[in-house]
Structures are given as structure tokens and as C-alpha cells.
Design a protein around this motif. Structure first.
Motif, PDB file in Angstrom:
ATOM      1  N   TYR A 399       0.826  -1.198   0.000  1.00  0.00           N
ATOM      2  CA  TYR A 399       0.000   0.000   0.000  1.00  0.00           C
ATOM      3  C   TYR A 399       0.867   1.256   0.000  1.00  0.00           C
ATOM      4  CZ  TYR A 399      -3.582  -3.329   1.581  1.00  0.00           C
ATOM      5  OH  TYR A 399      -4.424  -4.385   1.683  1.00  0.00           O
ATOM      6  N   ASP A 400       1.995   1.202   0.692  1.00  0.00           N
ATOM      7  CA  ASP A 400       2.846   2.389   0.805  1.00  0.00           C
ATOM      8  C   ASP A 400       3.430   2.798  -0.539  1.00  0.00           C
ATOM      9  OD1 ASP A 400       2.397   2.805   3.460  1.00  0.00           O
ATOM     10  OD2 ASP A 400       4.206   1.750   4.134  1.00  0.00           O
ATOM     11  N   TYR A 401       3.628   1.843  -1.456  1.00  0.00           N
ATOM     12  CA  TYR A 401       4.125   2.202  -2.780  1.00  0.00           C
ATOM     13  C   TYR A 401       3.152   3.165  -3.460  1.00  0.00           C
ATOM     14  CZ  TYR A 401       5.472   2.079  -7.641  1.00  0.00           C
ATOM     15  OH  TYR A 401       5.841   2.466  -8.902  1.00  0.00           O
ATOM     16  N   VAL A 402       1.865   2.873  -3.349  1.00  0.00           N
ATOM     17  CA  VAL A 402       0.848   3.735  -3.957  1.00  0.00           C
ATOM     18  C   VAL A 402       0.858   5.108  -3.284  1.00  0.00           C
ATOM     19  CG1 VAL A 402      -1.610   4.032  -4.417  1.00  0.00           C
ATOM     20  CG2 VAL A 402      -0.568   1.760  -4.580  1.00  0.00           C
ATOM     21  N   LYS A 403       0.937   5.134  -1.964  1.00  0.00           N
ATOM     22  CA  LYS A 403       0.945   6.398  -1.241  1.00  0.00           C
ATOM     23  C   LYS A 403       2.129   7.285  -1.659  1.00  0.00           C
ATOM     24  CE  LYS A 403      -1.295   4.593   2.937  1.00  0.00           C
ATOM     25  NZ  LYS A 403      -1.085   4.313   4.389  1.00  0.00           N
ATOM     26  N   ILE A 404       3.306   6.671  -1.723  1.00  0.00           N
ATOM     27  CA  ILE A 404       4.522   7.427  -2.069  1.00  0.00           C
ATOM     28  C   ILE A 404       4.406   8.034  -3.460  1.00  0.00           C
ATOM     29  CG2 ILE A 404       6.988   7.177  -2.599  1.00  0.00           C
ATOM     30  CD1 ILE A 404       7.045   4.991  -0.354  1.00  0.00           C
ATOM     31  N   ASN A 405       3.928   7.243  -4.415  1.00  0.00           N
ATOM     32  CA  ASN A 405       3.922   7.721  -5.798  1.00  0.00           C
ATOM     33  C   ASN A 405       2.678   8.558  -6.141  1.00  0.00           C
ATOM     34  OD1 ASN A 405       6.332   6.670  -7.437  1.00  0.00           O
ATOM     35  ND2 ASN A 405       5.777   4.971  -6.096  1.00  0.00           N
ATOM     36  N   ALA A 406       1.661   8.481  -5.311  1.00  0.00           N
ATOM     37  CA  ALA A 406       0.492   9.330  -5.525  1.00  0.00           C
ATOM     38  C   ALA A 406       0.786  10.785  -5.165  1.00  0.00           C
ATOM     39  CB  ALA A 406      -0.693   8.820  -4.712  1.00  0.00           C
ATOM     40  N   SER A 407       1.819  10.972  -4.349  1.00  0.00           N
ATOM     41  CA  SER A 407       2.140  12.342  -3.899  1.00  0.00           C
ATOM     42  C   SER A 407       3.602  12.673  -4.132  1.00  0.00           C
ATOM     43  CB  SER A 407       1.813  12.492  -2.418  1.00  0.00           C
ATOM     44  OG  SER A 407       2.522  11.528  -1.648  1.00  0.00           O
ATOM     45  N   TYR A 408       4.226  12.069  -5.182  1.00  0.00           N
ATOM     46  CA  TYR A 408       5.668  12.226  -5.416  1.00  0.00           C
ATOM     47  C   TYR A 408       6.083  13.682  -5.563  1.00  0.00           C
ATOM     48  CZ  TYR A 408      10.281  11.573  -7.497  1.00  0.00           C
ATOM     49  OH  TYR A 408      11.615  11.613  -7.749  1.00  0.00           O
ATOM     50  N   ARG A 409       5.294  14.491  -6.253  1.00  0.00           N
ATOM     51  CA  ARG A 409       5.695  15.889  -6.517  1.00  0.00           C
ATOM     52  C   ARG A 409       5.248  16.839  -5.416  1.00  0.00           C
ATOM     53  NH1 ARG A 409       4.229  18.427 -11.845  1.00  0.00           N
ATOM     54  NH2 ARG A 409       2.131  17.823 -11.241  1.00  0.00           N
ATOM     55  N   THR A 410       4.468  16.342  -4.473  1.00  0.00           N
ATOM     56  CA  THR A 410       3.963  17.236  -3.416  1.00  0.00           C
ATOM     57  C   THR A 410       4.486  16.847  -2.046  1.00  0.00           C
ATOM     58  OG1 THR A 410       1.990  15.825  -3.225  1.00  0.00           O
ATOM     59  CG2 THR A 410       1.850  17.752  -4.684  1.00  0.00           C
TER      60      THR A 410
END
Length: 410
Positions: A399-410
Motif C-alpha cells: 500500500y505504501d508504494y501507492v501512497k509514495i507515488n500518488a504524492s511524489y511531486r507534493t
């Protein structure tokens, strides 16, 4: 402080070893302002120009730093320094990006008092954003400050979403001389070499002929860096760069030297270690997955099948959930585009056989689930078609992979 542990007769691993373990190399890093707080500009420097070789991403959107570095190495097959920034990839930035990459190179060469083409450059971070050259030049001006001259600062300055630094060094004896090979790397996401958002830098004080060094790096890369995956994405900025400065004063190494196999073995060990460290530090990962395929007709086939398994999102999520769903593994073997005989395939989860000759075996589900909860998970495949083998490394998908990449630029 560096200490050595014996690995085998041919070479020893240097505990706490790194890219400056070989004679004649220094490194450092600082915060120049690309990132909010973390170090974001790092460098490696050799006392003398070093024979250099590189391999680069196959992504057709190759970032300007790669073009500048390839061009620089082509002049004399030597470089003396490397400058890396993190936070901004300088990819998809057009003519301005190329101008900035040259500017970055020239500013650092002027600071060091060496020829422009002796400086390699690399960038990693967000795609499509121009380099903040004023900040980078200000950082270059501060690069000589003593407080910035620490190898760990370099290792930290090249990171993006990584959670830890990645390093290794080994030592061996050739021609009665102590030879050291060291390395540093970054990579956590967008990892699916050939190559990935992965940077790896290898240094050695060995004297190595350029063509032989280049050939060695390509061979080793195929068996190590190109055998890892985190998420199946191939980046625009990846490179593996090796520098050999000859300070050990051995007789020049090439394929005709009796110690060439020993040098190749040590170089591959360093590269494999860095590759596995990258795979283990995959974004959000909790486990390192190693897939070993044997009994293949060709080494290339074994490597491709092992990589197909670690690249499967269904396999990766099953590993995260500790679900011994072996069907996902044989499915990946089947679509690997390598010829197999399904009725000969054996599969084991660690020490637990789950498939024999293409058919399911009865096994203890609880025991298998408990095994898959370990930090290091091994999948063994025997194709029973030949003598060749190959290995690949990856991680679970969380799940953390999705979290990290959903907000990569922010």
C-alpha cells in the motif's frame, strides 16, 4: 573505520567500504537548495584521470546529463570527477536542459581546475523541471569546504525516495598489489532496468584497459543491475559508471591477464550487492524477493524467466500478503516468452516444494505462509531443460508504494 571479513580466497569484503575505499578517490556532498532540507549535490573525485566506462538507460527520452557524460568519456575514455544532483532529473527539458548539463559540467571542471571532458554529470528526481542552475553553481562554489568532504554525504546527496544509502567495497590481490573496488548507488522507485531511475557508481584503483573495462561492465550489468525490478517502470536518467584510476599500480588488466576472472568476479559481486540493496529499498517494500531459475537451456532464458516472476504484480502482492499462491509464479513462467516444457517445471517457496513436473504438490499452507513472512524470500524454479541458470531480485508491492507515488511531486 574499515575492517575486512573474508568471503572467499579471491577477495574480501571491506566492512563499511564505499566508493572512496580504493586509493586516490574522495567524495562529498551538500545541500544546495534543490530540496527543502536534505543533501542534494554530491561528487566523486579521483587524484588522476581514471579510465571510465558507462552503461545507460534504454529509455528513448535520455536525459541531457547522460548525453553529456557519454560525450565526455568518448574524448579520451577517461574522467576524473563526477557531479550528481538529486531532486530534479533535467529530463524532457529540451535545449535548455542540454545547456544546463554542460553548464553544470563546466562550472565543476573550473572549480577543480581540470578539463571539461574530465567531468561526468548525472541528475535524478522530477522529470520535466529545469535545473535551478543558480543553486547548483552556489553549491559547486561550496564544494571545497572541508565539512562537505565526507563519503556518506555523497551517498546521501544522490538519494530521492530511498530510505537508506547503498554502498559496498571489496579487496583482492593482483600482481602482488592490493586492488580495491568500491561502489555507491541510489534507487527505490521507477526501477526496471534496462535500466531504471537508478544510479550506480563504481570505483577501483586497478589499472584496467578501457575496452576490457567497458566489456566487463556490460556483462556484469546484464547479470546484476538489469536483473532487478521494483515497479516495472524504466526511467530516463539511469546510468552505471565505473572509474579505474590505476593507483594500485598493477600490470594493466584485460581479458588476457591471468587474474581477469578474479577481477570480473569481484566487480560482479560489488554490482550484485548494489543491485540487491536497490531492490530491497523499493518504495514501500517490506521484503527482498530473490528468484533463482536453474535447468534452463540458455543463461539468457533463465534470466528472463526469473525477471518475469519478480516483475509480476500478482506475485509481488502475494509475497506482501504472505499468500503461497504458486499459480501466479507458473503463470509468469508461462508468459516469459521463453520456451519451456510445462510438465518438467518444479517450483519451491524457499525450502517448501509446491510444484513438481508442472503439477501441484500437497504442502502445509501454514508453514508456507510463515515462510513468506520473512524479510528475505526465495523462489526456486527448476526447468529441467538444461544446465544454465539465472537470478533476479525484486520486492513486494505494498500500500505504501501507492501512497509514495500518488504524492511524489507534493
Amino acid at each position: 573505520m574499515e575492517t575486512k571479513t573474508s568471503l572467499k580466497e579471491d577477495f574480501e569484503v571491506i566492512m563499511n567500504g564505499n566508493v572512496t575505499s580504493p586509493v586516490g578517490f574522495t567524495a562529498g556532498g551538500l545541500h544546495c537548495g534543490i530540496k527543502r532540507r536534505r543533501l542534494d549535490l554530491g561528487w566523486i573525485y579521483s587524484d588522476v584521470p581514471a579510465t571510465a566506462a558507462g552503461v545507460y538507460t534504454l529509455n528513448q527520452f535520455q536525459a541531457p546529463p547522460l548525453l553529456v557524460t557519454k560525450e565526455s568519456i568518448a574524448v579520451e575514455n577517461k574522467i576524473q570527477a563526477l557531479l550528481v544532483n538529486s531532486g530534479v532529473a533535467n529530463a524532457c527539458t529540451g535545449e535548455q536542459g542540454l545547456t544546463d548539463a554542460y553548464d553544470m559540467q563546466q562550472s565543476f571542471s573550473k572549480k577543480l581546475g581540470i578539463a571539461d571532458h574530465y567531468v561526468a554529470v548525472a541528475s535524478t528526481g522530477v522529470i520535466g523541471v529545469p535545473l535551478p542552475m543558480d543553486k547548483i553553481k552556489n553549491g559547486i562554489a561550496q564544494s571545497g569546504d572541508l565539512q562537505n568532504q565526507e563519503t556518506e554525504r555523497f551517498e546521501k546527496a544522490i538519494l530521492t525516495t530511498d530510505t537508506c544509502v547503498k554502498n559496498i567495497a571489496v579487496q583482492l590481490e593482483i600482481d602482488g598489489k592490493k586492488i580495491t573496488i568500491g561502489g555507491a548507488a541510489k534507487g527505490s522507485g521507477m526501477i526496471h532496468p534496462n535500466m531504471a531511475t537508478m544510479l550506480a557508481f563504481v570505483t577501483t584503483d586497478a589499472d584496467v584497459a578501457h575496452e576490457s573495462l567497458s566489456s566487463a561492465l556490460k556483462q556484469v550489468t546484464d547479470r546484476t543491475y538489469n536483473q532487478i525490478t521494483v515497479d516495472g517502470d524504466c526511467s530516463t536518467n539511469d546510468m552505471v559508471l565505473v572509474m579505474a584510476n590505476g593507483k594500485a599500480q598493477n600490470k594493466p588488466l584485460d581479458e588476457n591477464h591471468t587474474a581477469w576472472p578474479k577481477f570480473m568476479e569481484a566487480l560482479e559481486y560489488v554490482s550484485k550487492s548494489l543491485a540487491k540493496q536497490i531492490a530491497r529499498d523499493g518504495e514501500g517494500a517490506t521484503k527482498l524477493l530473490e528468484v533463482q531459475v536453474k535447468g534452463a537451456a540458455t543463461e539468457r532464458g533463465a534470466r528472463q524467466i526469473s525477471k518475469a516472476i519478480i516483475s509480476s504484480n500478482l506475485v509481488k502482492t502475494a509475497i506482501y500478503g504472505a499468500d503461497p499462491n504458486w499459480g501466479r509464479i507458473v503463470c509468469a513462467i508461462g508468459y516469459s516468452e521463453q520456451p519451456i516444457q510445462p510438465d518438467k517445471v518444479n517450483v519451491s517457496l524457499g525450502p517448501i516444494p509446491v510444484v513438481e513436473n508442472g503439477l501441484p504438490l500437497h504442502f502445509d499452507e501454514e508453514e508456507a505462509t510463515e515462510y513468506l513472512q520473512q524479510e528475505n524470500v526465495y523462489i526456486h524454479v527448476d526447468l529441467q531443460q538444461g544446465e544454465e541458470e539465472g537470478t533476479a531480485w525484486g520486492c513486494d508491492l505494498t500500500y505504501d508504494y501507492v501512497k509514495i507515488n500518488a504524492s511524489y511531486r507534493t
